[in-house]
Design an enzyme around this catalytic site. Structure first.
Site, short mmCIF file in Angstrom:
data_model
loop_
_atom_site.label_atom_id
_atom_site.label_comp_id
_atom_site.label_asym_id
_atom_site.label_seq_id
_atom_site.Cartn_x
_atom_site.Cartn_y
_atom_site.Cartn_z
N ASP A 63 95.55 80.01 31.95
CA ASP A 63 96.74 79.93 32.81
C ASP A 63 96.99 81.22 33.60
O ASP A 63 98.06 81.40 34.18
CB ASP A 63 98.00 79.54 32.04
N HIS A 116 91.88 76.17 33.27
CA HIS A 116 93.19 76.16 33.94
C HIS A 116 93.59 77.59 34.30
O HIS A 116 94.00 78.37 33.44
CB HIS A 116 94.28 75.54 33.07
N CYS A 117 93.41 77.91 35.57
CA CYS A 117 93.88 79.21 36.07
C CYS A 117 94.22 78.99 37.55
O CYS A 117 93.99 77.91 38.10
CB CYS A 117 92.82 80.28 35.88
N ARG A 125 96.52 67.26 41.71
CA ARG A 125 97.57 67.52 40.72
C ARG A 125 98.89 66.92 41.17
O ARG A 125 99.28 67.06 42.33
CB ARG A 125 97.74 69.02 40.55
N ASN A 133 105.44 82.67 36.81
CA ASN A 133 106.81 82.67 36.27
C ASN A 133 106.92 83.25 34.85
O ASN A 133 107.89 82.99 34.15
CB ASN A 133 107.40 81.25 36.29
N SER A 190 101.88 75.79 42.80
CA SER A 190 102.94 75.23 43.64
C SER A 190 103.37 76.17 44.77
O SER A 190 103.81 75.73 45.82
CB SER A 190 104.15 74.85 42.79
N ARG A 196 111.79 72.62 38.64
CA ARG A 196 111.95 74.01 39.05
C ARG A 196 110.80 74.48 39.95
O ARG A 196 110.87 75.56 40.52
CB ARG A 196 112.09 74.93 37.82
C1 0GY Z 1 101.20 76.61 35.16
C2 0GY Z 1 102.63 76.57 34.97
C3 0GY Z 1 103.60 76.84 35.89
C4 0GY Z 1 103.44 76.92 37.29
C5 0GY Z 1 102.60 76.19 38.07
O1 0GY Z 1 101.86 75.39 40.10
C6 0GY Z 1 102.62 76.18 39.53
O2 0GY Z 1 103.38 76.92 40.13
O3 0GY Z 1 101.71 75.41 37.51
C7 0GY Z 1 104.95 77.02 35.36
O4 0GY Z 1 105.76 77.73 36.00
O5 0GY Z 1 105.24 76.47 34.27
O6 0GY Z 1 100.45 75.74 34.75
O7 0GY Z 1 100.72 77.54 35.76
#
Ligand code: 0GY
Length: 295
Positions: free
Chosen positions: A244, A26-27, A119, A249, A72, A125
């Site tokens: 990660d 997960h990255c 996903r 964030n 995201s 948020r």
């Molecule tokens: C993660 C967690 C976060 C963000 C995202 O797709 C993303 O923006 O997954 C988060 O802000 O908790 O898994 O990277």
């Protein structure tokens, strides 16, 4: 929107040496923005964190492969993720985020480029909406590719999302254990509910990741270790580990990736558990044709 850096420029060298062939499952990559702009709907604008930085970190931490999850901030434009996979020389696979009206031909193209799943993000948020009915149609459509579905939600949604997840026929991988309150301990309500959920749903896997988000105590993350190690022991064949990186964030508490790697032997204390977590399980999901590296 101001661009923010959430990742450490000089992480420490971990004391724990991952077994050869280990997968960081997960990255993410961000940009580079000049080449791959962010989505107009992005809720954060991170500094560039491209494949060269990711692969340098992979090598420094002692990993061999990456699973890159579409973040995201790039919406449903998966080009930055695909660019990183293409640069990895076969050492990265990806998880995409797709529009419900994507064509089968486009899904085939993503598959050929190394995508192995999609996903569904339920964090308010991070995304404007999470259309369950459309997600279910997508989950059904990707079955023919033998893909799986990655779902990101917070603990308070577990029971509400259970019927939705039960309607999905593929493997499901839940990000960061559905964000439990680890400070309540291994038998606190969140960890207990999540372990029960895994026990009742054999197609559900999870990533035992994100101490830096889930721990209330911070380093050395004793609350995370105490809550998560029984889960790894109970479900050794359905857990994955991910750094990660670049920690979207987390700009106010940028974690040291070396210290995160040093949590692995604390949540998976034996070489056998470590091998399942870092090699056997991710290889089964992401590189099934390659078989497993010999011990
Ligand atoms: C993660 C967690 C976060 C963000 C995202 O797709 C993303 O923006 O997954 C988060 O802000 O908790 O898994 O990277």
């Amino acid at each position: 929107m101001r661009r923010i850096r959430s990742w450490h420029h000089a992480p420490s060298a971990p004391r724990f040496k991952p077994p050869p062939g280990a997968v960081d499952a997960h990255c993410h990559v961000f940009g580079p923005k000049a080449q791959f702009p962010f989505s107009p709907k992005a809720k954060y604008h991170p500094e560039d964190a491209g494949p060269d930085d990711l692969f340098a970190l992979r090598d420094q931490l002692g990993f061999t492969r990456n699973v890159i999850v579409q973040a995201s901030c790039h919406g449903t434009d998966n080009r930055a993720t695909l660019h990183a996979i293409a640069k990895s020389q076969g050492r990265a696979r990806g998880i995409a985020v797709v529009d419900p009206d994507i064509t089968d031909a486009d899904l085939d193209e993503l598959n050929a480029a190394g995508i192995r799943g999609i996903r569904f993000n339920f964090l308010k948020r991070l995304v404007d909406d999470a259309p369950k009915d459309q997600f279910l149609v997508l989950a059904e459509r990707v079955r023919r590719l033998d893909w799986h579905v990655v779902i990101y939600f917070e603990a308070e949604l577990l029971s509400e999302l259970t019927p939705f997840m039960e309607a999905i026929q593929t493997v499901i991988v839940i990000d960061h254990m559905g964000r439990p309150d680890v400070s309540e301990g291994p038998d606190g309500p969140d960890m207990r509910a999540f372990r029960d959920f895994l026990g009742n749903h054999p197609n559900v896997w999870t990533k035992v990741s994100c101490a830096e988000r889930l721990s209330k105590q911070g380093p050395p993350f004793n609350d995370f270790v105490a809550a998560v190690s029984p889960l790894v022991e109970a479900f050794p064949d359905r857990v994955l580990w991910g750094s990660d990186w670049p920690h979207p964030n987390m700009q106010d508490a940028i974690p040291d990736d070396g210290a995160l790697v040093d949590l692995i032997p604390r949540i998976a204390p034996t070489p056998g558990l470590q091998r399942k977590l870092l090699i056997d399980n991710p290889m089964r999901l992401y590189w099934p044709a390659e078989g497993l590296p010999s011990q």
